[in-house]
Scaffold this motif. Structure first.
Motif, PDB file in Angstrom:
ATOM      1  N   SER A  13       2.376  -8.491  11.091  1.00 52.54           N
ATOM      2  CA  SER A  13       1.227  -8.295  11.968  1.00 52.54           C
ATOM      3  C   SER A  13       0.147  -9.295  11.591  1.00 52.54           C
ATOM      4  CB  SER A  13       0.690  -6.867  11.819  1.00 52.54           C
ATOM      5  OG  SER A  13      -0.545  -6.714  12.476  1.00 52.54           O
ATOM      6  N   LYS A  14      -0.715  -9.581  12.532  1.00 49.85           N
ATOM      7  CA  LYS A  14      -1.842 -10.461  12.233  1.00 49.85           C
ATOM      8  C   LYS A  14      -2.790  -9.816  11.234  1.00 49.85           C
ATOM      9  CE  LYS A  14      -1.813 -12.937  16.641  1.00 49.85           C
ATOM     10  NZ  LYS A  14      -2.576 -13.272  17.873  1.00 49.85           N
ATOM     11  N   GLU A  15      -2.778  -8.486  11.199  1.00 52.71           N
ATOM     12  CA  GLU A  15      -3.623  -7.786  10.238  1.00 52.71           C
ATOM     13  C   GLU A  15      -2.973  -7.840   8.861  1.00 52.71           C
ATOM     14  OE1 GLU A  15      -5.297  -3.388   8.954  1.00 52.71           O
ATOM     15  OE2 GLU A  15      -3.895  -3.581  10.622  1.00 52.71           O
ATOM     16  N   GLY A  16      -3.529  -8.638   7.970  1.00 51.84           N
ATOM     17  CA  GLY A  16      -3.014  -8.727   6.612  1.00 51.84           C
ATOM     18  C   GLY A  16      -3.668  -7.691   5.721  1.00 51.84           C
ATOM     19  N   GLY A  17      -3.248  -7.680   4.477  1.00 51.22           N
ATOM     20  CA  GLY A  17      -3.834  -6.768   3.511  1.00 51.22           C
ATOM     21  C   GLY A  17      -4.572  -7.539   2.436  1.00 51.22           C
ATOM     22  N   SER A  18      -4.543  -7.014   1.229  1.00 54.62           N
ATOM     23  CA  SER A  18      -5.307  -7.625   0.144  1.00 54.62           C
ATOM     24  C   SER A  18      -4.576  -8.792  -0.511  1.00 54.62           C
ATOM     25  CB  SER A  18      -5.607  -6.566  -0.923  1.00 54.62           C
ATOM     26  OG  SER A  18      -4.406  -6.034  -1.440  1.00 54.62           O
ATOM     27  N   TRP A 329      -5.492   0.023   0.359  1.00 55.05           N
ATOM     28  CA  TRP A 329      -5.747  -1.389   0.659  1.00 55.05           C
ATOM     29  C   TRP A 329      -4.596  -2.005   1.432  1.00 55.05           C
ATOM     30  CZ3 TRP A 329      -7.148   1.301  -3.570  1.00 55.05           C
ATOM     31  CH2 TRP A 329      -8.535   1.426  -3.763  1.00 55.05           C
ATOM     32  N   PHE A 330      -3.662  -1.170   1.894  1.00 53.08           N
ATOM     33  CA  PHE A 330      -2.663  -1.632   2.849  1.00 53.08           C
ATOM     34  C   PHE A 330      -3.358  -2.028   4.147  1.00 53.08           C
ATOM     35  CE2 PHE A 330       1.158   1.156   1.332  1.00 53.08           C
ATOM     36  CZ  PHE A 330       1.568   0.152   0.472  1.00 53.08           C
ATOM     37  N   PRO A 331      -2.782  -2.971   4.903  1.00 48.18           N
ATOM     38  CA  PRO A 331      -3.219  -3.075   6.299  1.00 48.18           C
ATOM     39  C   PRO A 331      -2.906  -1.755   6.991  1.00 48.18           C
ATOM     40  CG  PRO A 331      -1.202  -4.349   5.908  1.00 48.18           C
ATOM     41  CD  PRO A 331      -1.693  -3.907   4.567  1.00 48.18           C
ATOM     42  N   SER A 332      -3.702  -1.381   7.951  1.00 53.21           N
ATOM     43  CA  SER A 332      -3.597  -0.034   8.532  1.00 53.21           C
ATOM     44  C   SER A 332      -2.227   0.237   9.129  1.00 53.21           C
ATOM     45  CB  SER A 332      -4.684   0.162   9.587  1.00 53.21           C
ATOM     46  OG  SER A 332      -4.534  -0.770  10.645  1.00 53.21           O
ATOM     47  N   TRP A 333      -1.533  -0.791   9.605  1.00 55.45           N
ATOM     48  CA  TRP A 333      -0.230  -0.568  10.246  1.00 55.45           C
ATOM     49  C   TRP A 333       0.805  -0.044   9.254  1.00 55.45           C
ATOM     50  CZ3 TRP A 333       3.953  -3.419   8.508  1.00 55.45           C
ATOM     51  CH2 TRP A 333       3.688  -4.642   7.872  1.00 55.45           C
ATOM     52  N   LYS A 334       0.655  -0.364   7.977  1.00 55.73           N
ATOM     53  CA  LYS A 334       1.606   0.166   6.991  1.00 55.73           C
ATOM     54  C   LYS A 334       1.413   1.669   6.796  1.00 55.73           C
ATOM     55  CE  LYS A 334       2.689  -3.944   4.286  1.00 55.73           C
ATOM     56  NZ  LYS A 334       2.745  -4.557   2.945  1.00 55.73           N
ATOM     57  N   ARG A 335       0.179   2.128   6.850  1.00 55.11           N
ATOM     58  CA  ARG A 335      -0.058   3.574   6.784  1.00 55.11           C
ATOM     59  C   ARG A 335       0.384   4.257   8.075  1.00 55.11           C
ATOM     60  NH1 ARG A 335      -4.684   1.453   4.250  1.00 55.11           N
ATOM     61  NH2 ARG A 335      -5.873   1.590   6.192  1.00 55.11           N
ATOM     62  N   ASP A 336       0.098   3.596   9.208  1.00 55.14           N
ATOM     63  CA  ASP A 336       0.488   4.163  10.499  1.00 55.14           C
ATOM     64  C   ASP A 336       2.010   4.255  10.630  1.00 55.14           C
ATOM     65  OD1 ASP A 336      -2.171   4.287  11.169  1.00 55.14           O
ATOM     66  OD2 ASP A 336      -2.154   2.429  12.345  1.00 55.14           O
ATOM     67  N   LEU A 337       2.724   3.357   9.978  1.00 60.46           N
ATOM     68  CA  LEU A 337       4.181   3.338  10.068  1.00 60.46           C
ATOM     69  C   LEU A 337       4.795   4.641   9.566  1.00 60.46           C
ATOM     70  CD1 LEU A 337       6.604   1.447  10.777  1.00 60.46           C
ATOM     71  CD2 LEU A 337       6.647   0.835   8.345  1.00 60.46           C
ATOM     72  N   ILE A 338       4.114   5.306   8.628  1.00 59.79           N
ATOM     73  CA  ILE A 338       4.614   6.589   8.100  1.00 59.79           C
ATOM     74  C   ILE A 338       3.653   7.725   8.469  1.00 59.79           C
ATOM     75  CG2 ILE A 338       5.898   5.523   6.210  1.00 59.79           C
ATOM     76  CD1 ILE A 338       3.489   6.553   4.396  1.00 59.79           C
TER      77      ILE A 338
END
Length: 391
Positions: A13-18, A329-338
């Motif tokens: 995703s374009k949204e990166g993390g830390s 500090w994950f990009p939000s999509w990683k939390r949304d994935l679960i």
């Protein structure tokens, strides 16, 4: 149940993390003969395309075999791949498949992973924060961000204060690192644990000097102070310092873990379930460490499936120290994935009771984020550091 299909899936995703690696995730989906789906996770770093192909190769060996024969399935790949003990790509591929198979067995039996492994030793898992210091350079920046962590309820934090130094460090670098560590210690007080990340990048002489300068700030441990393969360097570091040593995120087998344990080179072992051999090998490493009087702090830096499995494992072992957590500090999509099912509250990760690895996968989001495996750009700032700190 029989294994019908094993598929690697690259998510981005374009949204990166830390950190650079945070913008990519490699899931492995295993589908059974009755249509049940399980998920594992492999390590991306700079090897996305290579790991993707390695998973496809593992699939050639395991499709058609029994899901429930976890030990045998791992051993069958060990039989086939002559270089498994020397190949990170092969090790992370079979690790991801193994995780997915445990997920499937849990779903078949209607039991969470922690129940399959003997039941919870603790009801919640204490975690320490990592990834929190993106773009921190000055002592003041580190201190202010550290205060935010304490306000969020974290009782432990880890950070790399060494800027762009590699192999060696001079007086200027030592002074800068000490100023950052001192600022963090003063900001959080003595009741919060701090851990010093070295990223396994120094020679023995430099790492010893670092320990002499930073030991007075009472770090819980020094992580990978010496290059992973530099065994003589670790022996020298052990003889020359009295700080606690943590290492192990690059271990890719049980027998490699045994070597470092037998040599007495660590106080805390940091196996990574996504490259040490999945759940099947990780639980053995923890038992081995227990026999050596060594505590466990799983390396847990990549994605939300890895995090879910690590929380489950951490909940069952008696010799847990802390669990690493990038979750906030994950990009939000990683939390949304679960579906954000492993939240961190007051410095502890939630242990879910859902069957298998403890979380469900957002299939719709998975389809939206799926991408072709590609080589990543190589920039001056290495992918293994938290972004904006290579200065």
């Amino acid at each position: 149940m029989k294994i019908r299909e094993i598929s690697p899936i690259v998510l981005t995703s374009k949204e990166g993390g830390s950190a650079t690696w945070a913008s990519t995730m490699i899931l492995v989906r295993v589908v059974t003969s009755d249509g049940t789906t399980g998920y594992g996770e492999a390590v991306p770093t700079l090897r996305v395309s290579q790991v993707f192909r390695a998973v496809e190769q593992v699939a050639k060996s395991l499709v058609g075999k029994d899901v429930e024969r976890l030990e045998r399935n791992y051993h069958d790949w060990y039989l086939q791949d002559f270089y498994l003990s020397r190949s990170f790509e092969s090790a992370t591929a079979i690790s991801a498949v193994d995780i997915a198979l445990w997920d499937l067995v849990g779903k078949e039996l209607g039991a969470p992973l922690h129940l399959l492994l003997g039941g919870k030793f603790r009801d919640s898992v204490p975690v320490y924060a990592n990834g929190w210091y993106r773009d921190c350079i000055t002592p003041e920046q580190f201190a202010e961000r550290a205060k935010e962590l304490v306000r969020k309820g974290y009782k432990g934090l880890k950070f790399d204060p060494f800027g762009r130094y590699f192999d060696w460090i001079d007086e200027k670098g030592l002074r800068e690192a000490e100023e950052r560590v001192k600022a963090v210690r003063e900001a959080v007080g003595d009741e919060v644990e701090i851990m010093i990340e070295h990223h396994g990048r120094f020679n023995a002489n430099s790492s010893v000097e670092i320990a002499r300068r930073l030991g007075k700030y009472n770090p819980l441990f020094m992580e990978e102070p010496v290059h992973h393969e530099d065994v003589e360097g670790y022996r020298k570091y052990r003889r020359s310092t009295n700080v606690r040593i943590a290492l192990g995120e690059r271990l890719i087998s049980l027998k490699e873990a045994l070597f470092y344990l037998r040599e007495g080179l660590m106080d805390v072992i940091q196996p990574d379930v996504t490259n040490v051999g999945g759940v099947t090998v990780a639980r053995k490493v923890c038992a081995l460490a227990e026999a050596f009087g060594v505590e466990v702090a799983f390396h847990n830096a990549f994605g939300s499936v890895q995090n879910a499995v690590s929380v489950q494992l951490a909940s069952v072992i008696p010799n847990l120290l802390l669990l690493e957590s990038f979750y906030d500090w994950f990009p939000s999509w990683k939390r949304d994935l679960i579906f954000n099912e492993t939240v961190v509250e007051d410095g502890h990760a939630k242990v879910t009771g859902r069957a298998g690895i403890g979380v469900s996968i957002n299939e719709k989001l998975l389809e939206e984020l799926e991408a072709d495996p590609k080589t990543l750009e190589v920039k001056e700032e290495p992918v293994w550091v938290v972004q904006g700190t290579w200065k």
